[in-house]
Structure formats: C-alpha cells, structure tokens
Motif scaffolding. Structure first.
Motif, PDB file in Angstrom:
ATOM      1  N   TRP A   1       0.988  -1.172   0.055  1.00  0.00           N
ATOM      2  CA  TRP A   1       0.076   0.271   0.206  1.00  0.00           C
ATOM      3  C   TRP A   1       1.012   0.927   0.053  1.00  0.00           C
ATOM      4  CZ3 TRP A   1      -5.783   0.483  -0.373  1.00  0.00           C
ATOM      5  CH2 TRP A   1      -6.548  -0.943  -0.440  1.00  0.00           C
TER       6      TRP A   1
ATOM      7  N   HIS B   1      -8.824   1.608  -2.114  1.00  0.00           N
ATOM      8  CA  HIS B   1      -7.967   3.167  -0.879  1.00  0.00           C
ATOM      9  C   HIS B   1      -8.521   1.980   0.279  1.00  0.00           C
ATOM     10  CE1 HIS B   1     -11.774   4.606  -2.253  1.00  0.00           C
ATOM     11  NE2 HIS B   1     -11.339   4.835  -0.983  1.00  0.00           N
ATOM     12  N   ARG B   2      -7.208   2.519   1.502  1.00  0.00           N
ATOM     13  CA  ARG B   2      -8.256   2.758   2.350  1.00  0.00           C
ATOM     14  C   ARG B   2      -7.340   4.128   3.425  1.00  0.00           C
ATOM     15  NH1 ARG B   2      -4.365  -1.795   4.665  1.00  0.00           N
ATOM     16  NH2 ARG B   2      -2.472  -1.602   4.647  1.00  0.00           N
TER      17      ARG B   2
ATOM     18  N   PHE C   1      -4.271   5.868   1.913  1.00  0.00           N
ATOM     19  CA  PHE C   1      -3.194   5.002   0.685  1.00  0.00           C
ATOM     20  C   PHE C   1      -3.880   4.301  -0.513  1.00  0.00           C
ATOM     21  CE2 PHE C   1      -1.442   5.227   5.179  1.00  0.00           C
ATOM     22  CZ  PHE C   1      -0.393   5.082   5.003  1.00  0.00           C
TER      23      PHE C   1
ATOM     24  N   SER D   1      -4.102   0.794  -3.250  1.00  0.00           N
ATOM     25  CA  SER D   1      -3.250  -0.267  -3.366  1.00  0.00           C
ATOM     26  C   SER D   1      -2.738  -0.471  -5.045  1.00  0.00           C
ATOM     27  CB  SER D   1      -4.153  -1.932  -3.326  1.00  0.00           C
ATOM     28  OG  SER D   1      -3.227  -2.780  -3.821  1.00  0.00           O
TER      29      SER D   1
END
Length: 227
Positions: free
Chosen positions: A75, A173-174, A181, A183
């Motif tokens: 990430w 995303h996260r 972040f 991926s």
C-alpha cells in the motif's frame, strides 16, 4: 678359441625380440602440461562469463513473479487527508512498487484523487479506458476529458460520451492514521460508482407521427409555415 672370442671384428649377437618388448618411456614435455592448464583456464573463464550473463536474464524473467506476492499487499501513502479538500479532485504522483531504481521517472505514476466528503474517496487511474491516453480534469464542467479521441467521463468516473465503452479504472484505497493509501500493486478495476445521469450523447427519442399530405387542410398548412 680364446682368440676368436676376443676378436673385435665379429659383431655381438642382439636379441631383437627382447628389445622390441621393452617400451621406451617418453618424458612428459612442458608443452602438454601448458596445454592442459590453458584448457582448464578457458573452461573456468567460460563458466564465469556464462554466470555473469545469466544473472540479469534470470532476474528479468523471474523478477515479476518474485515481486508479485509482495507487490499485491503493498500500500502506497498518497498523503494526509488534509491535502485533499472535500469536493475537489487533485492530481497525485506515486512510485510504482514493482519498478527498480534505474527506471527513473518512468516509475512515477499519476492518478486522480477525488474526495467526495469526509472519508469517502475515489482514486482513478489517469489512463483513458479507450486507448490509454492520460485524461485531464476540468473543474468547471466537472468532467474528465481525453485529449486524444474526445472521451468524456463524469466526476464519479463513469462514462459520459465518446469512444470509451466503460468508465475510468479505480484503485482500491483505505485510510490509515489520517493518511490515504492505495493498493498500487494490483491493476485498477472499473469504477464501482455509476452516475444516474444519462450519457451526454443520449438523445431522448420522440414518438414519430406520420401525417398524410391529403389530411392537412390548406389553412393548417399555412399555420405550420407561419409558425
């Protein structure tokens, strides 16, 4: 008889069978040992050269496979949430995790980050879904536009008009510790959101009416012409 035995004029008797049976030992010369040494040295040098040439080739062939597992769970931090105001779409660059140090600027990848509200984000790939040209964001019209073939996308990534048959691709995303972040090890997928508006190129069809020429009165024909 003693004089005959001592006579030097008579040649001694030689046994040819005994002399032929005895092998003559040939001394090993310095040329043979030098030839063997050079042969072994050439084999060693060829092995070293082959190993040096095989290392980059094997790295090129096996590198993506070895990095696949690690890159899928990798990430990348795009920055704190404060860098993305609500209701705006901004361009952000990140480093491709599967590149090497000698890739230079080719390892930098841009993406469009849209913050809808709060922790609700969308991160789009910059490439058009048609032929991969980089799309641009126009805040006034709230559209992504492709300069190559005129493709257009709504702000949520769905297709608006033009050659593309689908919307923009979107990264997973996260949000962790106040940072956004994505991926980047995986390929972006099709944007999950769909716009409720119809495409720009869609025209609502009106019911067609066929009117015979003899059914129109002269006065009605004049009214149609005047109108």
């Amino acid at each position: 008889m003693e004089q005959d035995a001592m006579n030097p004029s008579e040649p001694p008797v030689i046994n040819h069978q005994e002399t032929a049976a005895e092998p003559v030992a040939k001394p090993k010369g310095a040329g043979d040992s030098r030839r063997i040494f050079l042969f072994k040295l050439s084999l060693a040098l060829n092995g070293v050269v082959g190993a040096v040439l095989a290392v980059p080739i094997l790295g090129y062939l096996l590198g993506p496979a070895l990095k696949k597992k690690s890159s899928e769970s990798f990430w990348i931090n795009l920055g704190p949430l404060a860098d993305f105001p609500e209701g705006e779409t901004r361009l952000v660059n990140f480093r491709n995790p599967i590149t090497t140090t000698w890739d230079g600027q080719t390892g930098d990848i841009p993406c469009w980050v849209r913050r809808i509200s709060g922790n609700d984000f969308q991160v789009f790939a910059i490439n058009c879904a048609h032929l991969g040209c980089p799309v641009r964001w126009f805040a006034q019209s709230k559209l992504f536009m492709c300069p190559c073939h005129g493709g257009a996308y709504y702000q949520d990534g769905s297709r608006a008009s033009g050659p593309p048959e689908r919307g923009l691709f979107e990264y997973d995303h996260r949000i962790t510790a106040g940072n956004l972040f994505i991926s980047a090890g995986k390929m972006p997928t099709l944007a999950a959101r769909n716009c409720s508006k119809p495409p720009l190129t869609q025209i609502q069809s009106l019911p067609s009416t066929t009117i015979a020429a003899n059914e129109i009165e002269p006065s009605e024909g004049l009214k149609l012409r005047n109108s």
